[in-house]
Structure formats: C-alpha cells, structure tokens
Design a protein around this motif. Structure first.
Motif, PDB file in Angstrom:
ATOM      1  N   ILE A  66       0.868  -1.175   0.000  1.00 39.10           N
ATOM      2  CA  ILE A  66       0.000   0.000   0.000  1.00 39.10           C
ATOM      3  C   ILE A  66       0.902   1.220   0.000  1.00 39.10           C
ATOM      4  N   LEU A  67       0.731   2.062  -0.999  1.00 37.47           N
ATOM      5  CA  LEU A  67       1.547   3.261  -1.152  1.00 37.47           C
ATOM      6  C   LEU A  67       3.036   2.934  -1.118  1.00 37.47           C
ATOM      7  N   GLY A  68       3.410   1.821  -1.749  1.00 38.47           N
ATOM      8  CA  GLY A  68       4.803   1.434  -1.857  1.00 38.47           C
ATOM      9  C   GLY A  68       5.389   0.754  -0.630  1.00 38.47           C
ATOM     10  N   LYS A  69       4.608   0.609   0.436  1.00 43.14           N
ATOM     11  CA  LYS A  69       5.107  -0.033   1.651  1.00 43.14           C
ATOM     12  C   LYS A  69       4.579  -1.463   1.733  1.00 43.14           C
ATOM     13  N   GLU A  70       5.490  -2.386   2.023  1.00 41.22           N
ATOM     14  CA  GLU A  70       5.094  -3.792   2.135  1.00 41.22           C
ATOM     15  C   GLU A  70       4.419  -4.052   3.471  1.00 41.22           C
ATOM     16  N   LYS A  71       3.306  -4.753   3.415  1.00 40.88           N
ATOM     17  CA  LYS A  71       2.537  -5.128   4.611  1.00 40.88           C
ATOM     18  C   LYS A  71       2.311  -6.631   4.589  1.00 40.88           C
ATOM     19  N   LYS A  72       2.088  -7.228   5.757  1.00 41.89           N
ATOM     20  CA  LYS A  72       1.757  -8.646   5.859  1.00 41.89           C
ATOM     21  C   LYS A  72       0.548  -8.797   6.760  1.00 41.89           C
ATOM     22  N   LEU A  73      -0.347  -9.669   6.355  1.00 43.68           N
ATOM     23  CA  LEU A  73      -1.572  -9.921   7.090  1.00 43.68           C
ATOM     24  C   LEU A  73      -1.639 -11.401   7.416  1.00 43.68           C
ATOM     25  N   SER A  74      -1.789 -11.740   8.687  1.00 44.95           N
ATOM     26  CA  SER A  74      -1.938 -13.132   9.092  1.00 44.95           C
ATOM     27  C   SER A  74      -3.420 -13.466   9.022  1.00 44.95           C
ATOM     28  N   LEU A  75      -3.756 -14.530   8.308  1.00 38.57           N
ATOM     29  CA  LEU A  75      -5.156 -14.857   8.063  1.00 38.57           C
ATOM     30  C   LEU A  75      -5.670 -15.946   8.999  1.00 38.57           C
ATOM     31  N   VAL A  76      -5.463 -17.184   8.645  1.00 39.12           N
ATOM     32  CA  VAL A  76      -5.974 -18.327   9.398  1.00 39.12           C
ATOM     33  C   VAL A  76      -4.877 -19.381   9.494  1.00 39.12           C
ATOM     34  N   VAL A  77      -5.165 -20.497  10.139  1.00 38.08           N
ATOM     35  CA  VAL A  77      -4.152 -21.520  10.381  1.00 38.08           C
ATOM     36  C   VAL A  77      -4.413 -22.766   9.537  1.00 38.08           C
ATOM     37  N   TYR A  78      -3.356 -23.314   8.943  1.00 31.16           N
ATOM     38  CA  TYR A  78      -3.410 -24.587   8.229  1.00 31.16           C
ATOM     39  C   TYR A  78      -3.276 -25.683   9.270  1.00 31.16           C
ATOM     40  N   PRO A  79      -3.953 -26.758   9.257  1.00 29.67           N
ATOM     41  CA  PRO A  79      -4.845 -27.319   8.246  1.00 29.67           C
ATOM     42  C   PRO A  79      -6.306 -26.983   8.472  1.00 29.67           C
ATOM     43  N   ASP A  80      -6.610 -26.117   9.448  1.00 28.62           N
ATOM     44  CA  ASP A  80      -8.017 -25.731   9.677  1.00 28.62           C
ATOM     45  C   ASP A  80      -8.633 -25.150   8.411  1.00 28.62           C
ATOM     46  N   VAL A  81      -7.826 -24.395   7.655  1.00 31.04           N
ATOM     47  CA  VAL A  81      -8.273 -23.820   6.401  1.00 31.04           C
ATOM     48  C   VAL A  81      -7.271 -24.225   5.326  1.00 31.04           C
ATOM     49  N   LEU A  82      -7.731 -24.912   4.291  1.00 29.92           N
ATOM     50  CA  LEU A  82      -6.864 -25.375   3.223  1.00 29.92           C
ATOM     51  C   LEU A  82      -6.645 -24.258   2.201  1.00 29.92           C
ATOM     52  N   LEU A  83      -5.724 -24.492   1.262  1.00 31.70           N
ATOM     53  CA  LEU A  83      -5.353 -23.490   0.275  1.00 31.70           C
ATOM     54  C   LEU A  83      -6.561 -22.951  -0.495  1.00 31.70           C
ATOM     55  N   LYS A  84      -7.420 -23.823  -0.964  1.00 29.20           N
ATOM     56  CA  LYS A  84      -8.590 -23.396  -1.747  1.00 29.20           C
ATOM     57  C   LYS A  84      -9.444 -22.410  -0.961  1.00 29.20           C
ATOM     58  N   GLU A  85      -9.665 -22.671   0.311  1.00 36.38           N
ATOM     59  CA  GLU A  85     -10.475 -21.801   1.159  1.00 36.38           C
ATOM     60  C   GLU A  85      -9.745 -20.499   1.479  1.00 36.38           C
ATOM     61  N   ALA A  86      -8.440 -20.586   1.709  1.00 33.80           N
ATOM     62  CA  ALA A  86      -7.658 -19.388   2.025  1.00 33.80           C
ATOM     63  C   ALA A  86      -7.616 -18.439   0.829  1.00 33.80           C
ATOM     64  N   ARG A  87      -7.478 -18.994  -0.363  1.00 38.75           N
ATOM     65  CA  ARG A  87      -7.431 -18.189  -1.581  1.00 38.75           C
ATOM     66  C   ARG A  87      -8.747 -17.452  -1.728  1.00 38.75           C
TER      67      ARG A  87
END
Length: 57
Positions: A36-57
């Motif tokens: 955002i505005l040239g600054k890198e950010k990271k967002l922690s979403l959910v935990v694997y295997p509770d949420v698989l790749l298809k659901e996370a995407r």
C-alpha cells in the motif's frame, strides 16, 4: 499433505502474495503479503490445516 518445519521459518508461496509460514514452534499460519503506497505489509489470516489453500485463496 504433511508439512514440517526445521530450525528456521519456511515460506511456501502460492500466488499473488499468499504463503504458508512453517514456524519452528509448529504453527502454520496463512499470510498475505501486499503493498500500500509502496510499503510492504503482511496480514496473518488463518491456520493450516483448519483452512486449506482453496479456502484461504
């Protein structure tokens, strides 16, 4: 699929900034890297295997 971490964190990237972070402590959060505005950010979403790749995407 069984993922194991070593002594250092490992990042397994999917696409468009989504990755699985394998932590030495055993945690496996899905994270999203974005800019955002040239600054890198990271967002922690959910935990694997509770949420698989298809659901996370």
């Amino acid at each position: 699929m069984a993922f194991r971490s070593g002594p250092k964190p490992i990042k397994l990237f999917d696409a468009r900034g989504l990755f699985l972070l394998l932590q030495p402590s055993g945690g496996k959060p899905w994270r999203l890297k974005y800019r955002i505005l040239g600054k890198e950010k990271k967002l922690s979403l959910v935990v694997y295997p509770d949420v698989l790749l298809k659901e996370a995407r």
